[in-house]
Design a protein around this motif. Sequence first.
Motif, PDB file in Angstrom:
ATOM      1  N   THR A 198       0.828  -1.211   0.000  1.00  0.00           N
ATOM      2  CA  THR A 198       0.000   0.000   0.000  1.00  0.00           C
ATOM      3  C   THR A 198       0.866   1.266   0.000  1.00  0.00           C
ATOM      4  O   THR A 198       2.088   1.180   0.146  1.00  0.00           O
ATOM      5  CB  THR A 198      -0.890   0.026   1.266  1.00  0.00           C
ATOM      6  N   ASP A 199       0.230   2.395  -0.133  1.00  0.00           N
ATOM      7  CA  ASP A 199       1.000   3.641  -0.091  1.00  0.00           C
ATOM      8  C   ASP A 199       1.158   4.168   1.332  1.00  0.00           C
ATOM      9  O   ASP A 199       1.996   5.014   1.593  1.00  0.00           O
ATOM     10  CB  ASP A 199       0.368   4.695  -1.024  1.00  0.00           C
ATOM     11  N   LYS A 200       0.332   3.686   2.244  1.00  0.00           N
ATOM     12  CA  LYS A 200       0.453   4.087   3.658  1.00  0.00           C
ATOM     13  C   LYS A 200       0.236   2.873   4.548  1.00  0.00           C
ATOM     14  O   LYS A 200      -0.329   1.876   4.104  1.00  0.00           O
ATOM     15  CB  LYS A 200      -0.633   5.126   3.997  1.00  0.00           C
ATOM     16  N   ASN A 245       4.730  -0.553   4.484  1.00  0.00           N
ATOM     17  CA  ASN A 245       3.548  -0.505   3.625  1.00  0.00           C
ATOM     18  C   ASN A 245       3.159  -1.890   3.108  1.00  0.00           C
ATOM     19  O   ASN A 245       2.557  -2.012   2.057  1.00  0.00           O
ATOM     20  CB  ASN A 245       3.781   0.449   2.462  1.00  0.00           C
ATOM     21  N   PHE A 253      -9.234  -0.600   3.653  1.00  0.00           N
ATOM     22  CA  PHE A 253      -8.244   0.289   3.054  1.00  0.00           C
ATOM     23  C   PHE A 253      -8.881   1.595   2.569  1.00  0.00           C
ATOM     24  O   PHE A 253      -8.403   2.670   2.872  1.00  0.00           O
ATOM     25  CB  PHE A 253      -7.515  -0.410   1.893  1.00  0.00           C
ATOM     26  N   SER A 254      -9.993   1.456   1.858  1.00  0.00           N
ATOM     27  CA  SER A 254     -10.600   2.681   1.307  1.00  0.00           C
ATOM     28  C   SER A 254     -11.115   3.583   2.436  1.00  0.00           C
ATOM     29  O   SER A 254     -11.043   4.797   2.340  1.00  0.00           O
ATOM     30  CB  SER A 254     -11.696   2.338   0.302  1.00  0.00           C
ATOM     31  N   ASN A 261      -8.481   5.679   3.461  1.00  0.00           N
ATOM     32  CA  ASN A 261      -7.868   6.420   2.352  1.00  0.00           C
ATOM     33  C   ASN A 261      -6.502   5.899   1.944  1.00  0.00           C
ATOM     34  O   ASN A 261      -5.589   6.671   1.653  1.00  0.00           O
ATOM     35  CB  ASN A 261      -7.751   7.905   2.724  1.00  0.00           C
ATOM     36  N   ILE A 262      -6.418   4.579   1.967  1.00  0.00           N
ATOM     37  CA  ILE A 262      -5.140   3.965   1.600  1.00  0.00           C
ATOM     38  C   ILE A 262      -5.267   3.339   0.225  1.00  0.00           C
ATOM     39  O   ILE A 262      -6.252   2.666  -0.073  1.00  0.00           O
ATOM     40  CB  ILE A 262      -4.741   2.896   2.649  1.00  0.00           C
ATOM     41  N   LYS A 263      -4.264   3.571  -0.604  1.00  0.00           N
ATOM     42  CA  LYS A 263      -4.248   2.994  -1.944  1.00  0.00           C
ATOM     43  C   LYS A 263      -3.541   1.642  -1.915  1.00  0.00           C
ATOM     44  O   LYS A 263      -2.472   1.511  -1.335  1.00  0.00           O
ATOM     45  CB  LYS A 263      -3.487   3.935  -2.899  1.00  0.00           C
ATOM     46  N   ILE A 264      -4.166   0.673  -2.576  1.00  0.00           N
ATOM     47  CA  ILE A 264      -3.519  -0.637  -2.695  1.00  0.00           C
ATOM     48  C   ILE A 264      -2.705  -0.638  -3.980  1.00  0.00           C
ATOM     49  O   ILE A 264      -3.225  -0.379  -5.058  1.00  0.00           O
ATOM     50  CB  ILE A 264      -4.568  -1.773  -2.734  1.00  0.00           C
ATOM     51  N   LEU A 265      -1.404  -0.895  -3.843  1.00  0.00           N
ATOM     52  CA  LEU A 265      -0.523  -0.873  -5.019  1.00  0.00           C
ATOM     53  C   LEU A 265      -0.322  -2.269  -5.597  1.00  0.00           C
ATOM     54  O   LEU A 265      -0.105  -2.416  -6.795  1.00  0.00           O
ATOM     55  CB  LEU A 265       0.841  -0.280  -4.636  1.00  0.00           C
TER      56      LEU A 265
END
Length: 309
Positions: free
Chosen positions: A240-242, A262, A282-283, A286-290
Amino acid sequence: MEKKNVLSVKNLSKIYSKNGSTTINALNNLNLEVKEGEIFGLLGPNGAGKSTFINILAGTVIKTSGTVNVWGFDLDKNPRQVRASIGIVPQEVNLDPFFSPRKLLELLAGMYGIKKKDRITDDILKLVALDKQSDSYARSLSGGMKRRLLIAKALVHQPPILFLDEPTAGVDLELRQNLWENVKLLNKQGVTIILTTHYLAEAEEMCDRIGILSKGNLVALDGTKNLIDKIKTKIVTFTTDKKLDVNKIDQNKLKIISNNNNKITVSYDKSLMKIEDIFLYFSNQNIKILDITTDDADIEDVYLGLTKN
Ligand code: ADP
């Protein structure tokens, strides 16, 4: 009432030597008990030792050490009684094409020295649903019927225990179901069933208990439901980004295996949760899944997991 053991194996080992120098531990101190009336599944990938186990009982492979007791008979002291107590249904279909099922069973009964009046040929034919084909040439039987005839052959001497070695290898889906029904019926008549398979679905459908062999070791032994539940655990790793705040998730359902920087690895029971439910965590933060990698625990993974430990 506690059921009695019909098969009891203690510290059973088999070491094959190859070219006199290298050795293979095909069975490694195996301990196993099978109870009367059970359908017991011995699972394992190729090379796990399943055939070695069956062949020791059948008397075609000599064990290196340990004890085997079948139906109250010790393999070292009463090998003939051990063999008389088990029927073995082989993997490959090898039938004389010009014998009818009845003729084949009668011949076999003669070879076992069973007197005419003590034979149960017709009962066996009914049991495996071949009574209508009892006088047809074996070569005219369908694939499923041939398989059932193999079962019939193994029943001629009326063994209380039946071994099925990969009973549905090479059998198509439709016939498989049909064969399972036949085996269940036999079990209802009081025959204890031990089968080897590398199909998880087969073991799940058929067996009361399952043992998993891997490289000669019994790496799991449990009731089918317990074992399948373990297998139905899914493991997913998210990049993730965070970093995810794990205090905001339901950790009764979603177990955190690791959460470094992450990268978070979780496990969950597929029957209780869906991957979409995890996406929401995650959403919501506000976390983006990479990236996502999943570990859909099938039987091979379970073997791997179990052998690592
Ligand atoms: P499975 O039936 O589960 O596929 P096997 O019992 O056939 O497993 O084999 C277990 C191990 O023993 C494998 O590593 C296999 O190569 C070895 N093995 C089996 N039979 C022999 C033999 N006759 N000589 C040497 N090694 C053998």
